[in-house]
Design a protein around this motif. Structure first.
Motif, PDB file in Angstrom:
ATOM      1  N   PHE A  90       0.834  -0.904  -0.016  1.00  0.00           N
ATOM      2  CA  PHE A  90       0.211  -0.017   0.030  1.00  0.00           C
ATOM      3  C   PHE A  90       0.945   1.183  -0.056  1.00  0.00           C
ATOM      4  N   TYR A  91       1.904   1.372   0.547  1.00  0.00           N
ATOM      5  CA  TYR A  91       2.947   2.434   0.707  1.00  0.00           C
ATOM      6  C   TYR A  91       3.497   2.881  -0.736  1.00  0.00           C
ATOM      7  N   HIS A  92       3.785   1.513  -1.556  1.00  0.00           N
ATOM      8  CA  HIS A  92       4.337   1.818  -2.760  1.00  0.00           C
ATOM      9  C   HIS A  92       3.418   2.303  -3.631  1.00  0.00           C
ATOM     10  N   LEU A  93       1.985   1.697  -3.498  1.00  0.00           N
ATOM     11  CA  LEU A  93       0.923   2.072  -4.229  1.00  0.00           C
ATOM     12  C   LEU A  93       0.502   3.486  -4.245  1.00  0.00           C
ATOM     13  N   LEU A  94       0.559   3.994  -2.844  1.00  0.00           N
ATOM     14  CA  LEU A  94       0.153   5.552  -2.542  1.00  0.00           C
ATOM     15  C   LEU A  94       1.246   6.517  -2.434  1.00  0.00           C
ATOM     16  N   GLN A  95       2.631   5.811  -2.740  1.00  0.00           N
ATOM     17  CA  GLN A  95       3.759   6.821  -2.577  1.00  0.00           C
ATOM     18  C   GLN A  95       3.906   7.315  -1.317  1.00  0.00           C
ATOM     19  N   ALA A  96       3.430   6.650  -0.271  1.00  0.00           N
ATOM     20  CA  ALA A  96       3.393   7.193   1.248  1.00  0.00           C
ATOM     21  C   ALA A  96       4.474   6.846   2.052  1.00  0.00           C
ATOM     22  N   GLY A  97       5.486   5.790   1.724  1.00  0.00           N
ATOM     23  CA  GLY A  97       6.470   5.400   2.481  1.00  0.00           C
ATOM     24  C   GLY A  97       7.640   6.086   2.384  1.00  0.00           C
ATOM     25  N   GLU A  98       8.888   5.421   2.692  1.00  0.00           N
ATOM     26  CA  GLU A  98      10.190   6.026   2.697  1.00  0.00           C
ATOM     27  C   GLU A  98      10.956   5.344   1.696  1.00  0.00           C
ATOM     28  N   GLY A  99      12.111   5.863   1.261  1.00  0.00           N
ATOM     29  CA  GLY A  99      12.835   4.996   0.514  1.00  0.00           C
ATOM     30  C   GLY A  99      12.874   5.590  -0.915  1.00  0.00           C
ATOM     31  N   LYS A 100      13.685   5.041  -1.784  1.00  0.00           N
ATOM     32  CA  LYS A 100      13.517   5.416  -3.400  1.00  0.00           C
ATOM     33  C   LYS A 100      12.204   5.188  -4.166  1.00  0.00           C
ATOM     34  N   ASN A 101      11.753   4.161  -3.460  1.00  0.00           N
ATOM     35  CA  ASN A 101      10.507   3.796  -4.315  1.00  0.00           C
ATOM     36  C   ASN A 101       9.266   4.228  -3.504  1.00  0.00           C
ATOM     37  N   LYS A 102       9.569   4.781  -2.417  1.00  0.00           N
ATOM     38  CA  LYS A 102       8.306   5.052  -1.551  1.00  0.00           C
ATOM     39  C   LYS A 102       7.573   4.141  -0.863  1.00  0.00           C
ATOM     40  N   ASP A 103       8.256   2.817  -0.706  1.00  0.00           N
ATOM     41  CA  ASP A 103       7.593   1.458  -0.436  1.00  0.00           C
ATOM     42  C   ASP A 103       7.646   0.908   0.879  1.00  0.00           C
ATOM     43  N   ILE A 104       8.775   1.812   1.602  1.00  0.00           N
ATOM     44  CA  ILE A 104       9.218   1.275   2.965  1.00  0.00           C
ATOM     45  C   ILE A 104       8.203   1.864   3.966  1.00  0.00           C
ATOM     46  N   PRO A 105       7.462   0.917   4.704  1.00  0.00           N
ATOM     47  CA  PRO A 105       6.329   1.451   5.678  1.00  0.00           C
ATOM     48  C   PRO A 105       6.947   2.393   6.795  1.00  0.00           C
ATOM     49  N   THR A 106       6.211   3.197   6.937  1.00  0.00           N
ATOM     50  CA  THR A 106       6.598   4.113   8.136  1.00  0.00           C
ATOM     51  C   THR A 106       4.994   4.515   8.690  1.00  0.00           C
ATOM     52  N   PHE A 107       5.173   4.715  10.257  1.00  0.00           N
ATOM     53  CA  PHE A 107       3.830   4.983  10.610  1.00  0.00           C
ATOM     54  C   PHE A 107       3.504   6.566  10.266  1.00  0.00           C
ATOM     55  N   ASN A 108       4.818   7.524  10.427  1.00  0.00           N
ATOM     56  CA  ASN A 108       4.445   8.774  10.089  1.00  0.00           C
ATOM     57  C   ASN A 108       4.446   9.128   8.738  1.00  0.00           C
ATOM     58  N   ILE A 109       3.210   9.513   8.122  1.00  0.00           N
ATOM     59  CA  ILE A 109       3.131   9.718   6.718  1.00  0.00           C
ATOM     60  C   ILE A 109       2.582  11.101   6.436  1.00  0.00           C
ATOM     61  N   ASP A 110       2.764  11.589   5.223  1.00  0.00           N
ATOM     62  CA  ASP A 110       2.176  12.895   4.584  1.00  0.00           C
ATOM     63  C   ASP A 110       0.852  12.630   4.214  1.00  0.00           C
ATOM     64  N   LEU A 111      -0.073  12.796   5.159  1.00  0.00           N
ATOM     65  CA  LEU A 111      -1.613  12.570   4.489  1.00  0.00           C
ATOM     66  C   LEU A 111      -2.226  13.399   3.448  1.00  0.00           C
ATOM     67  N   LYS A 112      -1.814  14.682   3.305  1.00  0.00           N
ATOM     68  CA  LYS A 112      -2.090  15.454   2.148  1.00  0.00           C
ATOM     69  C   LYS A 112      -1.258  14.990   1.140  1.00  0.00           C
ATOM     70  N   ALA A 113      -0.359  14.730   0.971  1.00  0.00           N
ATOM     71  CA  ALA A 113       0.428  14.132  -0.167  1.00  0.00           C
ATOM     72  C   ALA A 113      -0.166  12.632  -0.617  1.00  0.00           C
ATOM     73  N   MET A 114      -0.473  12.084   0.439  1.00  0.00           N
ATOM     74  CA  MET A 114      -1.053  10.477   0.170  1.00  0.00           C
ATOM     75  C   MET A 114      -2.482  10.749  -0.599  1.00  0.00           C
ATOM     76  N   ARG A 115      -3.227  11.714  -0.027  1.00  0.00           N
ATOM     77  CA  ARG A 115      -4.502  12.028  -0.819  1.00  0.00           C
ATOM     78  C   ARG A 115      -4.534  12.416  -2.124  1.00  0.00           C
ATOM     79  N   ARG A 116      -3.514  13.413  -2.224  1.00  0.00           N
ATOM     80  CA  ARG A 116      -3.510  13.751  -3.670  1.00  0.00           C
ATOM     81  C   ARG A 116      -3.127  12.591  -4.634  1.00  0.00           C
ATOM     82  N   ARG A 117      -2.431  11.725  -4.188  1.00  0.00           N
ATOM     83  CA  ARG A 117      -2.061  10.497  -5.089  1.00  0.00           C
ATOM     84  C   ARG A 117      -3.050   9.502  -4.999  1.00  0.00           C
ATOM     85  N   PHE A 118      -4.018   9.455  -3.965  1.00  0.00           N
ATOM     86  CA  PHE A 118      -5.270   8.541  -3.966  1.00  0.00           C
ATOM     87  C   PHE A 118      -6.213   9.112  -5.102  1.00  0.00           C
ATOM     88  N   LEU A 119      -6.318  10.462  -5.094  1.00  0.00           N
ATOM     89  CA  LEU A 119      -7.478  11.221  -6.028  1.00  0.00           C
ATOM     90  C   LEU A 119      -6.887  10.935  -7.595  1.00  0.00           C
TER      91      LEU A 119
END
Length: 256
Positions: A90-119
């Motif tokens: 899910f982190y990779h799909l929504l680009q919400a994680g850390e790392g080069k591919n944004k796929d490393i899970p992290t509890f602290n996420i940017d909710l606004k950026a994730m929502r933009r990606r989701f939409l």
């Protein structure tokens, strides 16, 4: 002993397994879907955990090589919609994680950026855009929309996000899990008793404020626990958050 409630059941899409098909790769299995036009329900099956989707897959139409997470064929001439694994990271799909591919899970996420990606993803994969397309493409659009929705609502909510992170570590939180701290459990039970005796908005307000404060504190502590990779503590805090979440729901239901 007091049981917890799972609020995110209300927002998670219903996913029922009915069939699975394999891609031409040897290790990655991609879920295909079936859409019931009469009931408007969407069914899909999966056989791969998100950690296993590391192999490339073939486009079903042009046979070009694509990443397993590709929503559309990466061949610029083709660009046809693709099936995706329902348990894609899910982190990779929504680009919400850390790392080069944004796929490393992290509890602290940017909710606004994730929502933009989701939409953006939902706009591209919305089934209405495929109403005149062949049934296969329409089915894949329903599949994508369902998975994207599930990913967003899972990571958006602190409780389901914590449960998702813990599940990736092999730690399961069950509905009947109880607080390990007897004193805290007693405090929660007493709070619920107070809530049952509320007869006015004026009496409800301080209880809501108290629960909101405790909820925010627990979310903050969860972040610290995950930052330290202390998953046992994170599990205890997630269970505590389940109780606080059930109280939060009870407070909202009081108005109804």
């Amino acid at each position: 002993m007091l049981n917890t409630k799972r609020l995110f059941q209300l927002i998670s899409p219903t996913l029922k397994s009915i069939k699975t098909t394999t891609t031409t790769t040897t290790r990655t299995r991609v879920a295909l879907a079936s859409f019931n036009q009469r009931t408007s329900k969407f069914y899909l099956s999966t056989t791969s955990a998100w950690r296993s989707i590391a192999q490339d897959k073939k486009c079903w139409q042009c046979q070009s090589t694509n990443k397993p997470s590709a929503l559309f064929c990466e061949n610029t001439v083709c660009k046809v919609i693709q099936p995706i694994p329902s348990q894609l990271n899910f982190y990779h799909l929504l680009q919400a994680g850390e790392g080069k591919n944004k796929d490393i899970p992290t509890f602290n996420i940017d909710l606004k950026a994730m929502r933009r990606r989701f939409l953006l993803l939902q706009q591209k994969a919305h089934p209405d855009s495929y109403s005149q397309a062949p049934k296969r493409e329409l089915d894949y659009a329903h599949l994508q929309s369902s998975v994207i929705n599930k990913a967003y609502h899972t990571l958006k909510d602190p409780l389901s996000r914590a449960q998702y992170l813990l599940k990736q570590k092999g730690i399961q939180i069950n509905e009947g899990d109880s607080l390990s701290d007897p004193e805290l459990l007693m405090e929660v039970m007493e709070f619920r008793e107070e809530l049952e005796e509320v007869t006015s908005e004026a009496e409800l307000k301080p209880l809501k404020e108290r629960n909101d404060e405790k909820y925010s504190e627990t979310v903050h502590n969860l972040q610290l626990a995950f930052d330290k990779n202390d998953y046992n503590l994170a599990k205890d805090l997630a269970i505590e958050l389940q109780y606080l979440n059930s109280i939060k729901t009870a407070i909202l239901e009081w108005h109804q």
